[in-house]
Structures are given as C-alpha cells and as structure tokens.
Design a protein around this motif. Structure first.
Motif, PDB file in Angstrom:
ATOM      1  N   GLY A  47       0.832  -1.199   0.000  1.00 53.27           N
ATOM      2  CA  GLY A  47       0.000   0.000   0.000  1.00 53.27           C
ATOM      3  C   GLY A  47       0.866   1.248   0.000  1.00 53.27           C
ATOM      4  O   GLY A  47       2.092   1.162  -0.156  1.00 53.27           O
ATOM      5  N   PRO A  48       0.257   2.385   0.158  1.00 52.24           N
ATOM      6  CA  PRO A  48      -1.187   2.531   0.368  1.00 52.24           C
ATOM      7  C   PRO A  48      -1.978   2.535  -0.936  1.00 52.24           C
ATOM      8  O   PRO A  48      -1.532   3.080  -1.935  1.00 52.24           O
ATOM      9  N   TYR A  49      -3.135   1.892  -0.888  1.00 58.97           N
ATOM     10  CA  TYR A  49      -4.125   2.029  -1.949  1.00 58.97           C
ATOM     11  C   TYR A  49      -4.987   3.240  -1.566  1.00 58.97           C
ATOM     12  O   TYR A  49      -5.566   3.263  -0.478  1.00 58.97           O
ATOM     13  N   THR A  50      -5.068   4.217  -2.411  1.00 60.58           N
ATOM     14  CA  THR A  50      -5.790   5.437  -2.052  1.00 60.58           C
ATOM     15  C   THR A  50      -6.923   5.721  -3.032  1.00 60.58           C
ATOM     16  O   THR A  50      -6.848   5.390  -4.213  1.00 60.58           O
ATOM     17  N   ILE A  51      -7.961   6.327  -2.504  1.00 62.08           N
ATOM     18  CA  ILE A  51      -9.051   6.901  -3.302  1.00 62.08           C
ATOM     19  C   ILE A  51      -9.185   8.342  -2.846  1.00 62.08           C
ATOM     20  O   ILE A  51      -9.460   8.611  -1.666  1.00 62.08           O
ATOM     21  N   THR A  52      -8.999   9.276  -3.752  1.00 61.67           N
ATOM     22  CA  THR A  52      -8.947  10.695  -3.399  1.00 61.67           C
ATOM     23  C   THR A  52     -10.092  11.451  -4.057  1.00 61.67           C
ATOM     24  O   THR A  52     -10.368  11.273  -5.244  1.00 61.67           O
ATOM     25  N   THR A  53     -10.744  12.291  -3.283  1.00 63.88           N
ATOM     26  CA  THR A  53     -11.823  13.109  -3.820  1.00 63.88           C
ATOM     27  C   THR A  53     -11.244  14.292  -4.597  1.00 63.88           C
ATOM     28  O   THR A  53     -10.053  14.608  -4.485  1.00 63.88           O
ATOM     29  N   PRO A  54     -12.082  14.970  -5.359  1.00 68.22           N
ATOM     30  CA  PRO A  54     -11.633  16.240  -5.944  1.00 68.22           C
ATOM     31  C   PRO A  54     -11.406  17.273  -4.840  1.00 68.22           C
ATOM     32  O   PRO A  54     -11.787  17.059  -3.681  1.00 68.22           O
TER      33      PRO A  54
END
Length: 199
Positions: A47-54
C-alpha cells in the motif's frame, strides 16, 4: 482517483478470497456495488491504496461511510484529510479485523476546519486474509466556512535610475577690447597713395 499502489476494485457479491471481505454491499439485500482492496498476491503490507476526492470549493464537514474489515490478518484502513498547509493528516483509522464476519459497520467523522479534500488509504496485512471494503461514502460540506485570505505580498518599488549629469554649454570667451591709441589720418594725406608719399 487511485494511488500508485493500485486501484480499488469495483465489485458486487463476494470477493474472490474466502474467509475475508464482504459477501455483498452494505444495502439490506446486498445486491449493490462497493469498493474493496484485493489482498491476494498483494501482501504483506502492500500500500497505500488510495481513493482521493476532488478539491472542493467549500470546506468539508461531516464524512460518513460504511466499511468492512473481515479477515484474520487485516491491515489498516484510514481516512485522511488535506490540511491547510497542504499535507495529509489522519482523520480516522482502524487496524486489524475479525475472525468472524460481523458485517458492515458505519463511521461518521467531522473533518478539521478548512479541509478541502479527503481520501481513503488502505494497506494490506500479513496475508491474503485482508480484503477490506468501503461503501456509501458521503461528504457533507460545511456552511459558513470561509477560507483565510492569503497574506499580502510586499510590493517593492523599483529603484529609480540615476539622473544623467547635466551637460553645460561651453563658456563664450570674448576678446579683450583694444585700448591702444589708433592712428587717425586727416587732410590731404588721407587720400594719397603710397607712390605719392615717396615721389
């Protein structure tokens, strides 16, 4: 957007691995979709596996989501916020899972003042028993949150160019007046030629 470690998997039903991960989404009938990190061939501590918002134009307020962390060697799931100094800080995190599937759980977290972006960050555990998942992610915006004005920038006035030295015209020099007595010719001699004088 997803991080460099890889994308989260958009899935319905169960994950490919047994004894880890959800069997469906967090809805009542479990027939919808969710996002998860697949730990098979991605351990230990990948990792890290990330999901990022706008980046939001208003401040982030309350953040709610459902999460599922069933697995005997579960890693770490974290929700992070972008601070006002442009660094990521941890807002919420959980490490380790359960040996039995307790189902989906819900988290509700208040972001710090002036937060404009959040992301999920996941790191797998010691084995493939660490499929973690998220669902029903919701970001509430904070009313009345005005971003601080940037400090004024000092404006320096340019140094004026030096004035050119004045150019003076040369002084006019007059010849002195001739004060010597002048020879004055009078009478007939005034009209005589040189030959007349020496005849």
């Amino acid at each position: 957007s997803s991080g460099a470690a890889g994308a989260w998997v958009y899935n319905s039903g169960g994950t490919p691995s047994y004894s880890t991960g959800p069997s469906g989404d967090s809805s009542v009938n479990g027939t919808g979709y969710y996002l998860h990190v697949e730990a098979s061939n991605n351990y230990p501590d990948v990792g890290p596996y990330t999901i990022t918002t706008p980046v939001y134009t208003s401040c982030v307020g309350q953040v709610t989501f459902d999460y599922h962390m069933y697995g005997s060697s579960m890693g770490t799931l974290a929700l992070e916020q972008m601070s006002i100094d442009n660094t990521w800080t941890t807002l919420w995190s959980k490490t380790g899972g359960t040996d039995t599937d307790v189902g989906w759980e819900t988290a509700s977290v208040q972001a710090a003042w002036y937060t404009t972006q959040v992301r999920f960050s996941a790191t797998t555990g010691d084995s493939w028993y660490s499929d973690m998942a998220i669902d029903n992610f919701n970001v509430g915006l904070l009313e009345g949150c005005g971003f601080p004005s940037p400090a004024p920038t000092a404006t320096l006035s340019p140094t004026p160019a030096p004035s050119p030295m004045p150019t003076y015209s040369p002084t006019v020099t007059f010849a002195p007046t001739d004060t010597r007595p002048q020879l004055e010719l009078t009478g007939a001699c005034e009209y005589q030629t040189l030959n007349d004088v020496y005849e």
